[in-house]
Design a protein around this motif. Structure first.
Motif, short mmCIF file in Angstrom:
data_model
loop_
_atom_site.label_atom_id
_atom_site.label_comp_id
_atom_site.label_asym_id
_atom_site.label_seq_id
_atom_site.Cartn_x
_atom_site.Cartn_y
_atom_site.Cartn_z
N UNK A 12 -5.92 19.99 0.10
CA UNK A 12 -4.75 19.38 0.71
C UNK A 12 -5.14 18.74 2.04
N UNK A 13 -4.98 17.43 2.13
CA UNK A 13 -5.40 16.72 3.34
C UNK A 13 -4.47 17.03 4.50
N UNK A 44 -2.38 15.95 7.30
CA UNK A 44 -1.75 14.65 7.53
C UNK A 44 -1.97 14.13 8.94
N UNK A 45 -1.81 14.98 9.94
CA UNK A 45 -1.94 14.52 11.32
C UNK A 45 -3.36 14.06 11.61
N UNK A 46 -4.33 14.88 11.21
CA UNK A 46 -5.72 14.50 11.50
C UNK A 46 -6.15 13.32 10.63
N UNK A 47 -5.60 13.19 9.44
CA UNK A 47 -5.88 12.02 8.62
C UNK A 47 -5.42 10.76 9.34
N UNK A 48 -4.23 10.80 9.94
CA UNK A 48 -3.71 9.65 10.67
C UNK A 48 -4.58 9.33 11.88
N UNK A 60 -12.79 24.07 9.20
CA UNK A 60 -12.96 23.19 8.05
C UNK A 60 -11.62 22.51 7.77
N UNK A 61 -11.63 21.19 7.71
CA UNK A 61 -10.40 20.45 7.50
C UNK A 61 -10.66 19.32 6.50
N UNK A 64 -12.11 7.51 1.46
CA UNK A 64 -12.88 8.72 1.25
C UNK A 64 -12.06 9.98 1.51
N UNK A 65 -12.20 10.97 0.63
CA UNK A 65 -11.65 12.29 0.88
C UNK A 65 -12.82 13.15 1.35
N UNK A 66 -12.68 13.68 2.57
CA UNK A 66 -13.78 14.40 3.21
C UNK A 66 -13.36 15.79 3.63
N UNK A 67 -14.30 16.69 3.61
CA UNK A 67 -14.15 17.98 4.29
C UNK A 67 -15.02 17.90 5.53
N UNK A 68 -14.41 18.06 6.70
CA UNK A 68 -15.14 18.00 7.96
C UNK A 68 -15.32 19.43 8.46
#
Length: 274
Positions: free
Chosen positions: A6-7, A9-13, A238-239, A246-250
């Protein structure tokens, strides 16, 4: 922070804004070309032997003129020879090297990308509004030495420079410029790409490949990993985010008040496996 698939949302933005502001990012196929070749074979735990599925280097071409003429890249490359890659060997930090660290931070802080990251962290109450104090915070996170094993290390060294263990086992080294330079000088041998299955096989125009971004500016990596580091007090953060296609795990590991290591994992690209 979000985990699993589950991405956040805030950090994706936020990270997509950083991506848009990364005007120093090099363009695949134009400013650099990579050759993925074969999929690397399985390596048993504790072994350094891997079947070589790539007879040619990963980097077929890099426009070194751009690396020299873009201020943040140039300052970044100046730092790479300031660190001893062998673990167990104490660092000797000169006043000139300390100055180079500060010049690098000065250079990245001139970019709109880092200004945006700073403003975001101020709004979240994680960083001081004063630019000088924020630069000090960045210095402490990335360059402050801490004890790792038998010697001192810092987040910048482990993430961007890489460290060698037993003379041939490389730890860290999650930066594409350093990998390119080490490969060019014959110090590392690319043996093929790593993927769990065909669903997450990278393309040659992908910016994230394996546990590194390729083509991005150093300020992009500093900004995104600083934000993740400061938004949590956990030893390991881990986020999952969706940046561009791209879908990433950072992943960020904390070592006290400094970054121990940080890297991306490419989960999928081109909207595959979503």
């Amino acid at each position: 922070m979000a985990s699993g698939r589950q991405a956040n949302r805030e950090l994706t933005e936020v990270l997509n804004k950083l991506w848009q502001l990364d005007t120093n990012r090099l363009k695949p196929g134009t400013d650099y070309k990579i050759s993925l070749q074969g999929k690397a074979g399985h390596v048993a735990q504790g072994s350094n032997n891997a079947r070589d599925r790539a007879c040619a280097p990963l980097f077929a071409y890099v426009d070194e003129g751009k690396l020299k003429n873009i201020a943040t890249f140039a300052r970044f490359i100046n730092l790479l020879d300031n660190y001893e890659m062998s673990t167990g060997v104490s660092e000797t930090v000169t006043s000139e090297e300390l100055q180079e660290n500060r010049l690098f931070i000065d250079a990245i802080m001139e970019t709109e990308l880092m200004k945006y990251a700073h403003n975001y962290l101020v709004k979240k109450g994680q960083s001081p509004a004063d630019r000088g104090q924020f630069k000090k915070q960045l210095y402490d996170i990335w360059f402050r030495l801490y004890h790792r094993g038998k010697s001192d290390s810092c987040g910048f060294e482990h993430v961007f420079v890489g460290e060698t263990k037993y003379g041939n086992e490389i730890m860290g080294l999650h930066n594409w410029v350093q990998f390119y330079l080490q490969e060019k000088h014959g110090h590392v041998d690319y043996k093929g790409y790593k993927a769990r299955d065909n669903k997450d096989t990278p393309d040659e125009d992908d910016h994230p490949v394996g546990s590194s971004f390729i083509g991005v500016s150093p300020e992009f990596e500093v900004a995104l990993f600083t934000i993740i580091f400061l938004m949590s007090t956990e030893k390991m953060m881990s986020v999952v985010v969706k940046v561009d296609e791209y879908v990433l795990e950072l992943v960020v590991y904390r070592h006290g008040r400094a970054i121990g290591t940080s890297y991306p994992k490419l989960l999928s690209s081109n909207n595959r496996d979503l």
